[in-house]
Scaffold this active site. Structure first.
Site, PDB file in Angstrom:
ATOM      1  N   ARG A 188     -15.660  -2.029 -24.308  1.00 45.78           N
ATOM      2  CA  ARG A 188     -16.256  -2.107 -22.978  1.00 45.78           C
ATOM      3  C   ARG A 188     -15.594  -1.132 -22.006  1.00 45.78           C
ATOM      4  O   ARG A 188     -14.464  -0.685 -22.220  1.00 45.78           O
ATOM      5  CB  ARG A 188     -16.027  -3.513 -22.398  1.00 45.78           C
ATOM      6  CG  ARG A 188     -16.971  -4.543 -22.935  1.00 45.78           C
ATOM      7  CD  ARG A 188     -16.565  -5.909 -22.435  1.00 45.78           C
ATOM      8  NE  ARG A 188     -17.551  -6.904 -22.832  1.00 45.78           N
ATOM      9  CZ  ARG A 188     -17.313  -8.199 -22.893  1.00 45.78           C
ATOM     10  NH1 ARG A 188     -16.122  -8.673 -22.597  1.00 45.78           N
ATOM     11  NH2 ARG A 188     -18.261  -9.040 -23.238  1.00 45.78           N
ATOM     12  N   ARG A 211     -17.395  -4.424 -17.303  1.00 47.19           N
ATOM     13  CA  ARG A 211     -16.898  -5.634 -16.636  1.00 47.19           C
ATOM     14  C   ARG A 211     -16.020  -5.200 -15.451  1.00 47.19           C
ATOM     15  O   ARG A 211     -15.509  -4.081 -15.426  1.00 47.19           O
ATOM     16  CB  ARG A 211     -16.036  -6.469 -17.590  1.00 47.19           C
ATOM     17  CG  ARG A 211     -16.816  -7.121 -18.710  1.00 47.19           C
ATOM     18  CD  ARG A 211     -17.641  -8.300 -18.189  1.00 47.19           C
ATOM     19  NE  ARG A 211     -18.259  -9.043 -19.265  1.00 47.19           N
ATOM     20  CZ  ARG A 211     -19.459  -8.786 -19.778  1.00 47.19           C
ATOM     21  NH1 ARG A 211     -20.162  -7.757 -19.315  1.00 47.19           N
ATOM     22  NH2 ARG A 211     -19.963  -9.534 -20.734  1.00 47.19           N
ATOM     23  N   ASP A 229       0.818  -1.225   0.000  1.00 44.95           N
ATOM     24  CA  ASP A 229       0.000   0.000   0.000  1.00 44.95           C
ATOM     25  C   ASP A 229       0.854   1.280   0.000  1.00 44.95           C
ATOM     26  O   ASP A 229       0.339   2.364  -0.279  1.00 44.95           O
ATOM     27  CB  ASP A 229      -0.924   0.020   1.221  1.00 44.95           C
ATOM     28  CG  ASP A 229      -2.011  -1.029   1.147  1.00 44.95           C
ATOM     29  OD1 ASP A 229      -2.090  -1.729   0.121  1.00 44.95           O
ATOM     30  OD2 ASP A 229      -2.778  -1.151   2.116  1.00 44.95           O
TER      31      ASP A 229
HETATM   32  O1  F6P Z   1      -1.091  -5.532   2.712  1.00 46.86           O
HETATM   33  C1  F6P Z   1      -2.036  -4.483   2.721  1.00 46.86           C
HETATM   34  C2  F6P Z   1      -3.306  -4.990   2.148  1.00 46.86           C
HETATM   35  O2  F6P Z   1      -2.895  -5.496   0.923  1.00 46.86           O
HETATM   36  C3  F6P Z   1      -4.461  -4.030   1.927  1.00 46.86           C
HETATM   37  O3  F6P Z   1      -4.407  -3.243   0.807  1.00 46.86           O
HETATM   38  C4  F6P Z   1      -5.642  -4.958   1.925  1.00 46.86           C
HETATM   39  O4  F6P Z   1      -6.829  -4.325   2.274  1.00 46.86           O
HETATM   40  C5  F6P Z   1      -5.269  -5.954   2.934  1.00 46.86           C
HETATM   41  O5  F6P Z   1      -3.856  -6.037   2.925  1.00 46.86           O
HETATM   42  C6  F6P Z   1      -5.910  -7.297   2.755  1.00 46.86           C
HETATM   43  O6  F6P Z   1      -5.169  -8.288   3.382  1.00 46.86           O
HETATM   44  P1  F6P Z   1      -5.670  -9.656   4.031  1.00 46.86           P
HETATM   45  O7  F6P Z   1      -6.676 -10.219   3.111  1.00 46.86           O
HETATM   46  O8  F6P Z   1      -4.431 -10.454   4.131  1.00 46.86           O
HETATM   47  O9  F6P Z   1      -6.228  -9.299   5.362  1.00 46.86           O
END
Ligand code: F6P
Length: 376
Positions: free
Chosen positions: A176, A293, A141
């Site tokens: 699309r 989509r 992130d």
């Molecule tokens: O690592 C960060 C992140 O990728 C976020 O963007 C995402 O919301 C989250 O982890 C989801 O992670 P998990 O499914 O492992 O809890």
């Protein structure tokens, strides 16, 4: 930032969601700590939970050899916090157990590889348990505060960009709209970076609440100009402007028969929740009368081998951490600032988020090539 006497032994753990580059960072810390500073290295399994449950492995040159290119983490990871851990169905504060176990193992400093939550948890162990810690910033992130970049981001941005490239060709063939959802639960770095690199027509990020009509108008304008497909890249946490959310909720209720309709929804209908990207695709399909989509990239973005840039970054961050340990500096995060690795006091980092600033050059460059952010 504390400077103390030379340490003999460290523990390394990986916590939070995994990402490419964790093994490269483990290798960097361990190899340099062993070779340059004669420090013993213990791997703690499955994040902070492994410390509480006393699950560890010895790491030597052999065990960290050959892992530079491997995705995931050889140590395993979890989202457990020492101060709020589920133990036999109860949530308990396991801080004391974690610190006592570390002391029993002879760990003088715990090296924690993780994102925003991990920075907070590591600082908690230091402030509430007297544990010495060093952290490295990890997350696809890219929202760890105090560092220009966190590792894993470059690889994930590459994966998302390639996916957008592929969506482009099929969107063009079928005329699309394709809505591509990328990760980023608080910040839009990944959607922005991959969106700009992949030439998305619309990029929606949480930092810029979007107006659905502005997005639809942009797509219709493209069609008037002869472009009958469009790619919309959306961060998982993107937000519609408040008034729209309410209007859409009303429409949704109406569709489900909760308002102005005598047919009550069956319970089964309510079991499936429409994802944000699907809702957006449905709304845009309606407003533009163009077939839409959805592709949600999900955990594909977190898997596989790290990019060359991430391998370099992880090696540098890991080695820098080892040298800080060697000189007895801890309770810091190893950050990247203007291309250099620097120790930043954990107190300055923990509990904060690095979101995309409105004047970021990626945003202005994207606007100048006609990308719509749904705001004006
Ligand atoms: O690592 C960060 C992140 O990728 C976020 O963007 C995402 O919301 C989250 O982890 C989801 O992670 P998990 O499914 O492992 O809890």
């Amino acid at each position: 930032m504390a400077k103390k006497t030379k340490i003999q032994c460290i523990g390394i753990l990986t916590a939070g969601g995994d990402c490419p580059g964790l093994n490269a960072a483990i290798r960097g810390v361990a190899k340099a700590a062993i070779a340059a500073h004669d420090i013993k290295v213990i791997g703690v399994l499955d994040g902070f939970r492994g410390l509480v449950e006393n699950r560890t492995v010895m790491l030597d040159n052999r065990s960290v050899s050959g892992i530079l290119t491997q995705g995931g983490t050889i140590l395993g990871t979890s989202r457990d916090k020492p101060q709020r851990m589920s133990m036999g169905g109860k949530i308990m504060d396991m801080t004391t157990t974690a610190v006592e176990n570390a002391r029993r193992l002879g760990i003088d400093c715990l090296v924690c590889l993780g994102g925003g939550g991990t920075q907070k948890n590591a600082l908690h162990l230091h402030q509430n348990g007297g544990m010495n810690v060093i952290t490295l910033p990890k997350t696809i992130d890219n929202d760890v505060y105090g560092t220009d970049v966190s590792f894993g981001f470059d690889t994930a941005m590459g994966i998302a960009t390639e996916a957008i490239d592929r969506l482009h060709t099929t969107a063009t063939s079928h005329n699309r709209l394709i809505v591509c959802e990328v990760m980023g639960h608080k910040a839009g770095w990944l959607a922005l970076g991959a969106g700009v690199a992949g030439g998305a027509d619309v990029i929606l990020i949480p930092e810029i609440p979007y107006d659905l009509n502005v997005v639809a108008e942009h797509l219709l304008r493209r069609r008037r100009e002869g472009k009958r497909f469009s790619i919309i890249v959306v961060a998982e946490a993107a937000q519609a402007r408040a008034n729209e959310t309410e209007a859409d909720a009303k429409q949704e209720k109406k569709r489900n028969g909760k308002e102005g309709d005598s047919v009550a929804p069956s319970p089964a209908i309510n079991l499936v929740q429409e994802s944000m990207a699907s809702r957006l695709a449905r709304q845009l399909q309606q407003l533009t009368e163009t077939e839409a989509r959805v592709t949600s990239l999900g955990h594909v973005q977190r898997g596989g081998i790290p990019s060359a840039t991430d391998r370099l970054l992880c090696t540098r961050l890991g080695v820098h951490a080892a040298h800080l340990l060697g000189e007895g500096t801890y309770n810091v995060m190893v950050a990247v600032r203007d291309g250099d690795c620097r120790a930043v006091p954990l107190e300055e980092v923990a509990g904060k988020k690095k979101t995309v600033p409105m004047d970021h050059p990626w945003i202005s460059a994207a606007r100048d090539v006609g990308t719509c952010f749904g705001d004006a």
